[in-house]
Design an enzyme around this catalytic site. Structure first.
Site, PDB file in Angstrom:
ATOM      1  N   GLY A 195       0.838  -1.193   0.000  1.00 49.91           N
ATOM      2  CA  GLY A 195       0.000   0.000   0.000  1.00 49.91           C
ATOM      3  C   GLY A 195       0.870   1.239   0.000  1.00 49.91           C
ATOM      4  N   ARG A 196       0.283   2.375   0.383  1.00 54.02           N
ATOM      5  CA  ARG A 196       1.059   3.614   0.417  1.00 54.02           C
ATOM      6  C   ARG A 196       1.861   3.783   1.698  1.00 54.02           C
ATOM      7  NH1 ARG A 196      -1.949   8.478  -0.007  1.00 54.02           N
ATOM      8  NH2 ARG A 196      -3.925   7.395   0.073  1.00 54.02           N
ATOM      9  N   CYS A 221       3.987  -6.354  -2.213  1.00 58.22           N
ATOM     10  CA  CYS A 221       3.623  -5.124  -2.919  1.00 58.22           C
ATOM     11  C   CYS A 221       4.680  -4.035  -2.695  1.00 58.22           C
ATOM     12  CB  CYS A 221       2.227  -4.698  -2.475  1.00 58.22           C
ATOM     13  SG  CYS A 221       1.457  -3.431  -3.492  1.00 58.22           S
TER      14      CYS A 221
END
Length: 196
Positions: free
Chosen positions: A88-89, A118
């Protein structure tokens, strides 16, 4: 045998990449502590859902509020058997916290199991622990992890103590490899679709 697992999360970490491993590892009997710098046990992080719809990158929508189960300042990485780093961020700013980098370094120096998915490998790259590994990550992170000294593979890969995947669609294989590394009995058969 129950393992003590540390998971480092933050605001706008990917929803599935936090929730699915957190619950899956608990379901097979492990204890998982989810922590975030500057937040305490019981505080919540906001998650983001990333969907892949054929665009040049993922679509991001607001996810859930995820409750932390421990306070990062109070945990000792030496008391944990393994580490999970979702994507994610969140990794882009989590990697700026020295306590996060120190925790990551502990797991690599002690050769303990680490699962990263990710954008999670951004944290590993910032911690300086990737040199010589074969791994993967979200494809847009490839230049960062290669610059950190790893060789790129375009699939879920397990290299020594490190298991990496590209994004939440890799969960079945990524989690199976990580759980196998933890010593769980895992079947690596072909998955059956829900509508089969």
């Amino acid at each position: 045998m129950t393992k003590e697992i540390l998971m480092i999360v933050g605001d706008f970490g990917e929803d599935y990449e936090i929730m699915v491993p957190f619950q899956t590892l608990q379901a097979v009997g492990h204890h998982v502590d989810a922590v975030c710098p500057d937040k305490e046990e019981g505080d919540r992080v906001k998650t983001a859902i990333h969907d892949f719809r054929g665009d040049q990158t993922y679509l991001e929508e607001r996810g859930h509020d995820f409750a932390l189960t421990a306070t990062m300042d109070e945990v000792d990485p030496a008391e944990y058997d393994a580490l999970v780093v979702p994507g994610g961020r969140a990794p882009e700013y989590l990697r700026t916290h020295e306590e996060v980098l120190e925790a990551v370094r502990h797991f690599f120096e002690a050769d303990k199991p680490v699962a990263a998915l990710c954008h999670g490998p951004q944290i590993l790259a910032a911690a300086g622990v990737l040199d010589g590994y074969e791994m993967t990550a979200y494809p847009a992170v490839r230049p960062e992890v290669e610059a950190a000294g790893c060789s790129w593979v375009d699939e879920v890969v397990r290299d020594g103590n490190l298991v990496t995947g590209q994004a939440w669609p890799d969960h079945p294989e990524w989690l199976a490899e990580f759980m196998d590394l933890l010593g769980d009995e895992v079947s690596h058969g072909d998955p059956v679709a829900a509508d089969d």
